[in-house]
Design an enzyme around this catalytic site. Structure first.
Site, PDB file in Angstrom:
ATOM      1  CE  LYS A 194      18.980   1.783  -8.015  1.00 55.35           C
ATOM      2  NZ  LYS A 194      18.539   2.883  -7.174  1.00 55.35           N
TER       3      LYS A 194
HETATM    4  C1  R5P Z   1      14.370   3.516  -8.845  1.00 53.41           C
HETATM    5  O1  R5P Z   1      13.343   3.354  -9.453  1.00 53.41           O
HETATM    6  C2  R5P Z   1      14.590   4.750  -8.113  1.00 53.41           C
HETATM    7  O2  R5P Z   1      15.868   5.229  -8.302  1.00 53.41           O
HETATM    8  C3  R5P Z   1      14.202   4.616  -6.695  1.00 53.41           C
HETATM    9  O3  R5P Z   1      13.620   5.783  -6.261  1.00 53.41           O
HETATM   10  C4  R5P Z   1      15.233   4.137  -5.735  1.00 53.41           C
HETATM   11  O4  R5P Z   1      16.512   4.093  -6.215  1.00 53.41           O
HETATM   12  C5  R5P Z   1      14.837   2.808  -5.264  1.00 53.41           C
HETATM   13  O5  R5P Z   1      15.568   2.413  -4.151  1.00 53.41           O
HETATM   14  P1  R5P Z   1      15.086   1.168  -3.304  1.00 53.41           P
HETATM   15  O6  R5P Z   1      14.396   0.240  -4.282  1.00 53.41           O
HETATM   16  O7  R5P Z   1      16.329   0.545  -2.763  1.00 53.41           O
HETATM   17  O8  R5P Z   1      14.162   1.634  -2.251  1.00 53.41           O
END
Ligand code: R5P
Length: 293
Positions: free
Chosen positions: A203
């Site tokens: 990811k």
């Molecule tokens: C990444 O640092 C972590 O997995 C987060 O908590 C999460 O995946 C971030 O998702 P988003 O940036 O789409 O809010």
């Protein structure tokens, strides 16, 4: 030990030539065991090869994030519109009904809060417990260039070894330090290292320039990270561009649950990822669902 790569010749990513998948629908996965392929098929839809993953794991280092204060009220009802949910075991066990059959991507690292050095993570879930929760994948941050880079790589290698033992894929998340440059050169480095050391999914963030080279030089599927909340049309455009440039899906959190119409946003993202809808069409669709209330 070779010196840092400073070849005189320009690198060749051949972004126009699709990688051979050798009979399985995801790149880099044809030699995996049945159990791992089956779990990957729960995360990525075999008919489109893509996933809409819903990230709600933010609390593991930042507590009750805006929009995630009451996961039971605001978030659980949204899960039905995703292919996979990325979360912690605490939230899974306390708040998610076991009747939910979506793929679970389990946050398996943790340690520092936002008050400390974030790269100082450890493994936070034992593989026995991951199996007990019937997860489809385990996931952690990898801090390439961060203060505790080597430790995060060691954490990942441990999860990969466990994962191979029991048929559970690992999704590595490329975490970028506050003062680090977010460009294709950095993400090519970080994503490739994660895949070379065994992650079956990576990811990472979208970058407007040369994202296709990040995808092309990573031998496993790339899932685009969402990032901080931006206007809906921008988030839809970013998703569209990432998919067009080879991403195998998106993993979004704040751009869904901090939208003032989260269901509409989730549905619009789905149409981009699985149906190749354009951002403008998806935005119209978003507005029509939003108008229905
Ligand atoms: C990444 O640092 C972590 O997995 C987060 O908590 C999460 O995946 C971030 O998702 P988003 O940036 O789409 O809010």
């Amino acid at each position: 030990m070779p010196e840092a790569d400073q070849g005189k010749q320009e690198k060749q990513y051949h972004t126009d030539i699709p990688v051979e998948k050798h009979g399985f629908f995801l790149k880099g996965a044809s030699s995996l065991d049945w159990g791992m392929k089956n779990r990957l098929s729960r995360i990525f839809r075999p008919d489109t090869g893509k996933t809409v993953m819903f990230a709600i794991d933010h609390g593991y280092f930042q507590g009750p994030t805006t929009g995630l204060e009451r996961i039971d009220l605001n978030i659980v009802p949204l899960m039905q519109y995703s292919d996979a949910i990325m979360l912690t075991r605490g939230i899974l066990r306390t708040t998610v009904p076991p009747t939910l059959t979506k793929a679970v991507v389990m946050r398996s690292s943790g340690g520092p809060s936002i008050l400390k050095e974030l790269s100082d993570e450890e493994i936070a879930v034992d593989i026995d417990d991951a199996i007990r929760m019937n997860v489809a994948a385990i996931t952690l941050q990898v801090f390439i260039g961060g203060e505790y880079e080597t430790r995060s790589i060691r954490n990942m290698a441990k999860l990969v070894d466990w994962g191979y033992r029991y048929g559970i894929p690992v999704m590595a998340v490329t975490a970028v330090g506050k003062n680090m440059v977010r460009d294709a050169k950095y993400f090519r480095l970080a994503c490739r290292i994660c895949a070379e050391l065994g992650a079956q999914i990576v990811k990472t963030y979208y970058v407007p320039e040369d994202f296709d080279t990040v995808v092309a030089s990573c031998p496993v599927p790339i899932v685009m990270a969402g990032g901080k909340k931006i206007p809906e049309l921008d988030a839809l455009t970013m998703s569209y561009n990432a998919i067009r440039e080879g991403a195998a899906g998106v993993d979004m959190g704040r751009n869904i649950f901090q939208s003032d119409a989260p269901v509409a946003m989730m549905k619009a993202v789905n149409r981009i990822v699985h149906e190749n809808m354009t951002p403008e069409e998806a935005y119209d669709y978003f507005n029509s669902i939003k108008a229905e209330g």
